[in-house]
Design an enzyme around this catalytic site. Structure first.
Site, mmCIF file in Angstrom:
data_model
loop_
_atom_site.group_PDB
_atom_site.id
_atom_site.type_symbol
_atom_site.label_atom_id
_atom_site.label_comp_id
_atom_site.label_asym_id
_atom_site.label_seq_id
_atom_site.Cartn_x
_atom_site.Cartn_y
_atom_site.Cartn_z
ATOM 1 N N ASP A 104 9.589 -0.938 2.410
ATOM 2 C CA ASP A 104 9.943 -1.419 3.749
ATOM 3 C C ASP A 104 11.128 -2.377 3.634
ATOM 4 O OD1 ASP A 104 9.789 -1.982 6.473
ATOM 5 O OD2 ASP A 104 8.321 -3.570 6.168
ATOM 6 N N THR A 108 9.115 -7.020 -1.982
ATOM 7 C CA THR A 108 8.020 -6.955 -2.965
ATOM 8 C C THR A 108 8.440 -6.135 -4.179
ATOM 9 O OG1 THR A 108 6.429 -7.046 -1.164
ATOM 10 C CG2 THR A 108 5.598 -6.290 -3.284
HETATM 11 P P1 G4P Z 1 8.396 -3.700 0.158
HETATM 12 O O1 G4P Z 1 8.956 -4.925 -0.467
HETATM 13 O O2 G4P Z 1 7.687 -2.822 -0.816
HETATM 14 O O3 G4P Z 1 9.373 -3.004 1.026
HETATM 15 O O4 G4P Z 1 7.231 -4.120 1.123
HETATM 16 P P2 G4P Z 1 7.210 -5.392 2.049
HETATM 17 O O5 G4P Z 1 6.910 -6.553 1.169
HETATM 18 O O6 G4P Z 1 8.427 -5.421 2.892
HETATM 19 O O7 G4P Z 1 5.976 -5.104 2.960
HETATM 20 C C1 G4P Z 1 5.152 -6.138 3.408
HETATM 21 C C2 G4P Z 1 3.767 -5.618 3.689
HETATM 22 O O8 G4P Z 1 3.808 -4.756 4.844
HETATM 23 C C3 G4P Z 1 3.197 -4.759 2.555
HETATM 24 O O9 G4P Z 1 1.812 -4.949 2.510
HETATM 25 C C4 G4P Z 1 3.457 -3.333 3.027
HETATM 26 O O10 G4P Z 1 2.512 -2.449 2.460
HETATM 27 C C5 G4P Z 1 3.243 -3.487 4.517
HETATM 28 N N1 G4P Z 1 3.927 -2.469 5.324
HETATM 29 C C6 G4P Z 1 5.254 -2.375 5.582
HETATM 30 N N2 G4P Z 1 5.507 -1.356 6.415
HETATM 31 C C7 G4P Z 1 4.306 -0.780 6.688
HETATM 32 C C8 G4P Z 1 3.912 0.335 7.505
HETATM 33 O O11 G4P Z 1 4.712 1.004 8.162
HETATM 34 N N3 G4P Z 1 2.588 0.628 7.542
HETATM 35 C C9 G4P Z 1 1.662 -0.102 6.844
HETATM 36 N N4 G4P Z 1 0.396 0.263 6.950
HETATM 37 N N5 G4P Z 1 1.998 -1.168 6.062
HETATM 38 C C10 G4P Z 1 3.309 -1.488 5.991
HETATM 39 P P3 G4P Z 1 1.198 -6.029 1.549
HETATM 40 O O12 G4P Z 1 1.426 -7.378 2.133
HETATM 41 O O13 G4P Z 1 1.738 -5.781 0.177
HETATM 42 O O14 G4P Z 1 -0.321 -5.710 1.614
HETATM 43 P P4 G4P Z 1 -1.106 -4.369 1.266
HETATM 44 O O15 G4P Z 1 -1.356 -3.738 2.595
HETATM 45 O O16 G4P Z 1 -0.263 -3.491 0.384
HETATM 46 O O17 G4P Z 1 -2.301 -4.888 0.614
#
Ligand code: G4P
Ligand code: MG
Length: 181
Positions: A104, A108
């Site tokens: 996204d 991360t």
């Molecule tokens: P990136 O660096 O890999 O691009 O990810 P980024 O940190 O920008 O994303 C922040 C959080 O938002 C991540 O979850 C990612 O999985 C989630 N995310 C971003 N876009 C979407 C989407 O379209 N759908 C869903 N379902 N999630 C999205 P996280 O904080 O790492 O938590 P987790 O859900 O992986 O545990």
């Protein structure tokens, strides 16, 4: 092509995800990359990584990263909530495939890549189920020369089946055949 577009969201079925992972595995093989191990970024990368293991037949290590602080509000930067410790000694000289569900903002991914690169791997490549076509805040370090995405999607919210409270309703929308453009 992702299916099930309701109110500008993508709804993806488990079958669709499994097929995307198979495509991803084929693309990795055809590219000539033979990873020794997967590092899955939790929690979104866990299920894609496990399906990938079915096709690539290599071990999975996992790391957890959070954007959120103790107050559950977004923090200024990603932070580790779980990391590889004695396992990280095994990363030196190995070919690593870093796996997450979605690229996204890329913040991360950049954070994990920079951490992993400190352990002298032979190579690190990235595999994500979905890359969102948008301007990225994070960048891939120059050492990362291979990047694989199962599908390139528009910048809309993706509803994954593992997040569904009502999986029957989710799968019904995902299978309704409405194609997202
Ligand atoms: P990136 O660096 O890999 O691009 O990810 P980024 O940190 O920008 O994303 C922040 C959080 O938002 C991540 O979850 C990612 O999985 C989630 N995310 C971003 N876009 C979407 C989407 O379209 N759908 C869903 N379902 N999630 C999205 P996280 O904080 O790492 O938590 P987790 O859900 O992986 O545990
Ligand atoms: Mg995630």
């Amino acid at each position: 092509m992702a299916q099930g577009d309701l109110s500008g969201r993508y709804y993806l079925s488990y079958e669709h995800i499994h097929l995307s992972v198979r495509t991803l595995a084929n693309r990795i093989r055809e590219n000539g990359f033979h990873p020794d191990l997967i590092v899955a970024i939790g929690s979104g990368g866990f299920i894609p990584a496990r399906i990938l293991k079915t096709f690539l037949e290599i071990p999975i290590f996992t790391v957890g990263i959070s954007y959120y602080g103790p107050d559950n509000k977004p923090g200024p930067a990603p932070r580790m909530i779980q990391w590889i410790d004695e396992v990280e000694k095994k990363l030196a000289g190995r070919r690593i495939l870093l796996v997450d569900e979605v690229d996204d903002s890329r913040v991360t991914l950049e954070y994990c890549l920079r951490e992993l690169l400190q352990h002298a791997p032979a190579e690190i490549a990235v595999a994500v189920l979905h890359n969102k076509k948008k301007e990225k805040k994070g960048t891939l370090p120059p050492e990362v020369r291979r990047y694989f995405a199962g599908e390139e999607l528009d910048d809309k919210w993706i509803c994954y089946p593992w997040d569904a409270q009502d999986i029957t309703a989710h799968e019904k929308i995902a299978r309704s055949g409405i194609v997202a453009h």
